[in-house]
Motif scaffolding. Structure first.
Motif, PDB file in Angstrom:
ATOM      1  N   LEU A   1       0.089   9.456   0.544  1.00 39.43           N
ATOM      2  CA  LEU A   1       0.845   8.464  -0.424  1.00 39.43           C
ATOM      3  C   LEU A   1      -0.288   7.591  -1.273  1.00 39.43           C
ATOM      4  N   LEU A   2      -1.319   7.445  -0.410  1.00 39.65           N
ATOM      5  CA  LEU A   2      -2.583   6.421  -1.159  1.00 39.65           C
ATOM      6  C   LEU A   2      -3.116   7.439  -2.512  1.00 39.65           C
ATOM      7  N   ILE A   3      -3.233   8.534  -1.884  1.00 37.54           N
ATOM      8  CA  ILE A   3      -3.903   9.760  -2.905  1.00 37.54           C
ATOM      9  C   ILE A   3      -3.153   9.938  -4.200  1.00 37.54           C
ATOM     10  N   MET A   4      -1.518   9.800  -3.956  1.00 37.10           N
ATOM     11  CA  MET A   4      -0.757  10.045  -5.005  1.00 37.10           C
ATOM     12  C   MET A   4      -0.844   8.778  -5.923  1.00 37.10           C
ATOM     13  N   HIS A   5      -0.882   7.394  -5.501  1.00 35.44           N
ATOM     14  CA  HIS A   5      -0.851   6.221  -5.962  1.00 35.44           C
ATOM     15  C   HIS A   5      -2.239   6.235  -6.879  1.00 35.44           C
ATOM     16  N   ILE A   6      -3.323   6.718  -6.335  1.00 33.66           N
ATOM     17  CA  ILE A   6      -4.583   6.717  -7.012  1.00 33.66           C
ATOM     18  C   ILE A   6      -4.612   7.445  -8.311  1.00 33.66           C
ATOM     19  N   SER A   7      -4.001   8.614  -8.026  1.00 36.98           N
ATOM     20  CA  SER A   7      -3.638   9.668  -8.951  1.00 36.98           C
ATOM     21  C   SER A   7      -2.868   9.060 -10.298  1.00 36.98           C
ATOM     22  N   GLU A   8      -1.954   8.355  -9.886  1.00 34.47           N
ATOM     23  CA  GLU A   8      -0.873   7.712 -10.813  1.00 34.47           C
ATOM     24  C   GLU A   8      -1.815   6.741 -11.712  1.00 34.47           C
ATOM     25  N   LEU A   9      -2.699   5.973 -10.918  1.00 31.12           N
ATOM     26  CA  LEU A   9      -3.204   4.782 -11.794  1.00 31.12           C
ATOM     27  C   LEU A   9      -4.367   5.480 -12.660  1.00 31.12           C
ATOM     28  N   LYS A  10      -4.982   6.676 -12.320  1.00 31.17           N
ATOM     29  CA  LYS A  10      -5.993   7.199 -13.078  1.00 31.17           C
ATOM     30  C   LYS A  10      -5.280   7.737 -14.304  1.00 31.17           C
ATOM     31  N   ASP A  11      -4.140   8.180 -14.186  1.00 31.08           N
ATOM     32  CA  ASP A  11      -3.287   8.830 -15.370  1.00 31.08           C
ATOM     33  C   ASP A  11      -3.167   7.544 -16.267  1.00 31.08           C
ATOM     34  N   ARG A  12      -2.284   6.425 -15.762  1.00 33.22           N
ATOM     35  CA  ARG A  12      -2.261   5.481 -16.363  1.00 33.22           C
ATOM     36  C   ARG A  12      -3.440   4.668 -17.097  1.00 33.22           C
ATOM     37  N   MET A  13      -4.577   4.692 -16.422  1.00 33.29           N
ATOM     38  CA  MET A  13      -5.807   4.232 -17.061  1.00 33.29           C
ATOM     39  C   MET A  13      -6.128   4.992 -18.153  1.00 33.29           C
ATOM     40  N   SER A  14      -5.876   6.342 -18.386  1.00 32.97           N
ATOM     41  CA  SER A  14      -6.250   7.421 -19.080  1.00 32.97           C
ATOM     42  C   SER A  14      -5.721   7.026 -20.407  1.00 32.97           C
ATOM     43  N   ARG A  15      -4.194   7.010 -20.038  1.00 32.56           N
ATOM     44  CA  ARG A  15      -3.482   6.479 -21.186  1.00 32.56           C
ATOM     45  C   ARG A  15      -3.646   5.200 -22.004  1.00 32.56           C
ATOM     46  N   MET A  16      -3.928   4.292 -21.062  1.00 26.53           N
ATOM     47  CA  MET A  16      -4.163   3.206 -21.443  1.00 26.53           C
ATOM     48  C   MET A  16      -5.595   3.211 -22.468  1.00 26.53           C
ATOM     49  N   ASN A  17      -6.349   3.965 -21.901  1.00 25.40           N
ATOM     50  CA  ASN A  17      -7.867   4.059 -22.728  1.00 25.40           C
ATOM     51  C   ASN A  17      -7.520   4.693 -24.153  1.00 25.40           C
ATOM     52  N   SER A  18      -6.734   5.691 -24.147  1.00 23.71           N
ATOM     53  CA  SER A  18      -6.478   6.454 -25.426  1.00 23.71           C
ATOM     54  C   SER A  18      -5.793   5.361 -26.351  1.00 23.71           C
ATOM     55  N   THR A  19      -4.912   4.559 -25.770  1.00 20.81           N
ATOM     56  CA  THR A  19      -4.207   3.692 -26.736  1.00 20.81           C
ATOM     57  C   THR A  19      -5.233   2.566 -27.403  1.00 20.81           C
ATOM     58  N   LEU A  20      -6.043   2.172 -26.466  1.00 24.11           N
ATOM     59  CA  LEU A  20      -6.788   1.352 -26.795  1.00 24.11           C
ATOM     60  C   LEU A  20      -8.011   1.904 -27.981  1.00 24.11           C
ATOM     61  N   GLN A  21      -8.388   3.191 -27.793  1.00 24.47           N
ATOM     62  CA  GLN A  21      -9.301   3.672 -28.740  1.00 24.47           C
ATOM     63  C   GLN A  21      -8.586   3.867 -30.038  1.00 24.47           C
ATOM     64  N   LYS A  22      -7.350   4.243 -30.108  1.00 26.38           N
ATOM     65  CA  LYS A  22      -6.486   4.110 -31.253  1.00 26.38           C
ATOM     66  C   LYS A  22      -6.283   2.959 -31.930  1.00 26.38           C
ATOM     67  N   ILE A  23      -6.128   1.739 -31.255  1.00 30.68           N
ATOM     68  CA  ILE A  23      -5.993   0.642 -31.954  1.00 30.68           C
ATOM     69  C   ILE A  23      -7.202   0.034 -32.460  1.00 30.68           C
ATOM     70  N   ALA A  24      -8.490   0.402 -31.846  1.00 35.69           N
ATOM     71  CA  ALA A  24      -9.843  -0.105 -32.032  1.00 35.69           C
ATOM     72  C   ALA A  24     -10.015   0.683 -33.487  1.00 35.69           C
ATOM     73  N   SER A  25      -9.836   1.963 -33.660  1.00 33.85           N
ATOM     74  CA  SER A  25     -10.189   2.856 -34.989  1.00 33.85           C
ATOM     75  C   SER A  25      -9.058   2.200 -36.003  1.00 33.85           C
ATOM     76  N   LYS A  26      -8.075   1.724 -35.888  1.00 34.48           N
ATOM     77  CA  LYS A  26      -7.104   1.083 -36.935  1.00 34.48           C
ATOM     78  C   LYS A  26      -7.620  -0.010 -37.177  1.00 34.48           C
ATOM     79  N   VAL A  27      -7.942  -0.842 -36.292  1.00 29.76           N
ATOM     80  CA  VAL A  27      -8.424  -2.114 -36.468  1.00 29.76           C
ATOM     81  C   VAL A  27      -9.746  -2.171 -37.101  1.00 29.76           C
ATOM     82  N   GLY A  28     -10.762  -1.129 -36.859  1.00 29.21           N
ATOM     83  CA  GLY A  28     -11.862  -1.120 -37.388  1.00 29.21           C
ATOM     84  C   GLY A  28     -13.182  -1.609 -36.535  1.00 29.21           C
TER      85      GLY A  28
END
Length: 90
Positions: free
Chosen positions: A15-42
């Motif tokens: 269960l802990l391994i599954m939760h860590i994997s889910e958190l990694k996926d979520r962090m990856s999506r958040m990082n991608s979103t932040l990069q998109k925002i940063a490029s739009k804002v300049g």
């Protein structure tokens, strides 16, 4: 009794391994979103003088190079060390 404890520990571990994997996926999506925002804002990419880092490495001051990367680029310890290690290969 021992098998029950081992079974519970294995289930908790999975269960802990599954939760860590889910958190990694979520962090990856958040990082991608932040990069998109940063490029739009300049927001500009942070700059770091790679020649200075190479000089520190040549002087045997790899720890200082990692610290500089962490401070200038805002990376974690592992990422900064990998950055410095990869700089040696270039």
């Amino acid at each position: 009794m021992e098998y029950t404890i081992i079974g519970v520990l294995l289930m908790a571990t999975s269960l802990l391994i599954m939760h860590i994997s889910e958190l990694k996926d979520r962090m990856s999506r958040m990082n991608s979103t932040l990069q998109k925002i940063a490029s739009k804002v300049g927001v500009e990419e942070p700059f770091i003088d790679q020649n200075e880092l190479r000089s520190l490495i040549a002087e045997g001051k790899k720890v200082q190079a990692v610290k500089k990367v962490r401070m200038d680029l805002g990376l974690g310890l592992k990422e900064a060390k990998e950055y410095v290690d990869n700089l040696d290969k270039i």
